[in-house]
Design a protein around this motif. Structure first.
Motif, PDB file in Angstrom:
ATOM      1  N   LEU A  29      -4.175  -5.012  -9.839  1.00 21.63           N
ATOM      2  CA  LEU A  29      -3.970  -6.444  -8.963  1.00 21.63           C
ATOM      3  C   LEU A  29      -3.704  -6.208  -7.204  1.00 21.63           C
ATOM      4  CD1 LEU A  29      -1.415  -8.660 -11.299  1.00 21.63           C
ATOM      5  CD2 LEU A  29      -4.015  -8.850 -10.043  1.00 21.63           C
ATOM      6  N   HIS A  30      -2.996  -4.467  -7.674  1.00 21.45           N
ATOM      7  CA  HIS A  30      -2.655  -4.245  -5.979  1.00 21.45           C
ATOM      8  C   HIS A  30      -3.840  -3.437  -5.739  1.00 21.45           C
ATOM      9  CE1 HIS A  30      -2.946  -1.153  -9.561  1.00 21.45           C
ATOM     10  NE2 HIS A  30      -3.365  -0.067  -7.917  1.00 21.45           N
ATOM     11  N   ALA A  35      -0.653   1.674  -2.997  1.00 26.98           N
ATOM     12  CA  ALA A  35       0.664   0.782  -3.305  1.00 26.98           C
ATOM     13  C   ALA A  35       1.453   1.259  -3.579  1.00 26.98           C
ATOM     14  CB  ALA A  35       0.041  -0.648  -3.782  1.00 26.98           C
ATOM     15  N   GLY A  36       2.904   1.083  -2.961  1.00 24.36           N
ATOM     16  CA  GLY A  36       4.177   1.788  -3.552  1.00 24.36           C
ATOM     17  C   GLY A  36       4.264   1.427  -5.167  1.00 24.36           C
ATOM     18  N   GLU A  58       9.990  12.207 -11.488  1.00 22.57           N
ATOM     19  CA  GLU A  58      10.480  11.837 -11.866  1.00 22.57           C
ATOM     20  C   GLU A  58      11.198  10.282 -11.245  1.00 22.57           C
ATOM     21  OE1 GLU A  58      14.920  13.433 -10.051  1.00 22.57           O
ATOM     22  OE2 GLU A  58      13.968  15.979 -10.757  1.00 22.57           O
ATOM     23  N   HIS A  59      10.549   9.569 -10.370  1.00 21.04           N
ATOM     24  CA  HIS A  59      10.062   8.488 -10.251  1.00 21.04           C
ATOM     25  C   HIS A  59       8.957   7.534 -11.382  1.00 21.04           C
ATOM     26  CE1 HIS A  59       7.124   9.874  -7.497  1.00 21.04           C
ATOM     27  NE2 HIS A  59       6.802   8.838  -7.537  1.00 21.04           N
ATOM     28  N   ALA A 122       2.397   5.590  -4.854  1.00 21.40           N
ATOM     29  CA  ALA A 122       0.940   5.781  -4.870  1.00 21.40           C
ATOM     30  C   ALA A 122       0.432   6.247  -6.671  1.00 21.40           C
ATOM     31  CB  ALA A 122       0.145   6.535  -3.871  1.00 21.40           C
ATOM     32  N   TYR A 123      -1.115   6.264  -6.692  1.00 17.96           N
ATOM     33  CA  TYR A 123      -1.667   6.526  -7.655  1.00 17.96           C
ATOM     34  C   TYR A 123      -2.226   7.734  -7.419  1.00 17.96           C
ATOM     35  CZ  TYR A 123      -5.303   7.467 -10.323  1.00 17.96           C
ATOM     36  OH  TYR A 123      -6.387   8.052 -11.259  1.00 17.96           O
TER      37      TYR A 123
END
Length: 158
Positions: A29-30, A35-36, A58-59, A122-123
């Motif tokens: 979808l992104h 994309a964040g 960590e995120h 991002a990926y």
């Protein structure tokens, strides 16, 4: 721009997975890989192998929702022992959020399974050190046996 995903789209996603050599298919979808927030439908068949891995940043949490069919999520310890197994389907648990650093893998339990994955971007392709060293890589000898084992493995087994 609105993005509407219909039941017909789900059927198309499922057919794409059936036709794919890896027996799974993604529909993003992104619009950009950087994309964040990454949002994608993942269609799977029982013959797919989703190698155990972790997201070490960590995120990098992962939210997974099963919208059709069934996936079982396996959580592993650092030695490859199954510590948890959770059924994800419209009839059981619809969604699960996996914290960063957690070894996990999925077993597709039903043909035509479609899920939605949401994670922070991002990926970046999974680095080698974030694939479970105690599991075979996709396409290696033993990968199909390991996939079959994952389909029935229970907590406290290796």
């Amino acid at each position: 721009m609105l993005k509407i995903i219909s039941n017909q789209d789900f059927d198309t996603f499922a057919q794409n997975a059936k036709d794919a050599p890896r027996k799974r298919s993604h529909h993003n979808l992104h619009e950009q890989l950087d994309a964040g927030v990454q949002r994608l439908f993942i269609s799977t068949e029982p013959e797919t192998y989703m190698r155990p891995h972790r997201h070490s940043e960590e995120h990098k949490w992962e939210l997974f929702l099963v919208l059709k069919g069934q996936l079982d999520l396996l959580i592993f310890d650092d030695e490859g022992n199954v510590t948890e197994r959770h059924s994800l389907s419209p009839e059981t648990n619809r969604a699960i959020e996996i914290p960063p650093g957690t070894w996990h893998g999925y077993a597709c339990m039903q043909s035509g399974t479609v899920g939605l994955e949401i994670k922070e971007g991002a990926y970046i392709p999974t680095p080698q050190e974030d694939f479970a060293p105690w599991s075979p890589a996709e396409g290696e000898d033993g990968a199909n046996d390991y996939r079959d084992w994952m389909s029935t493995a229970q907590p406290n087994t290796k």
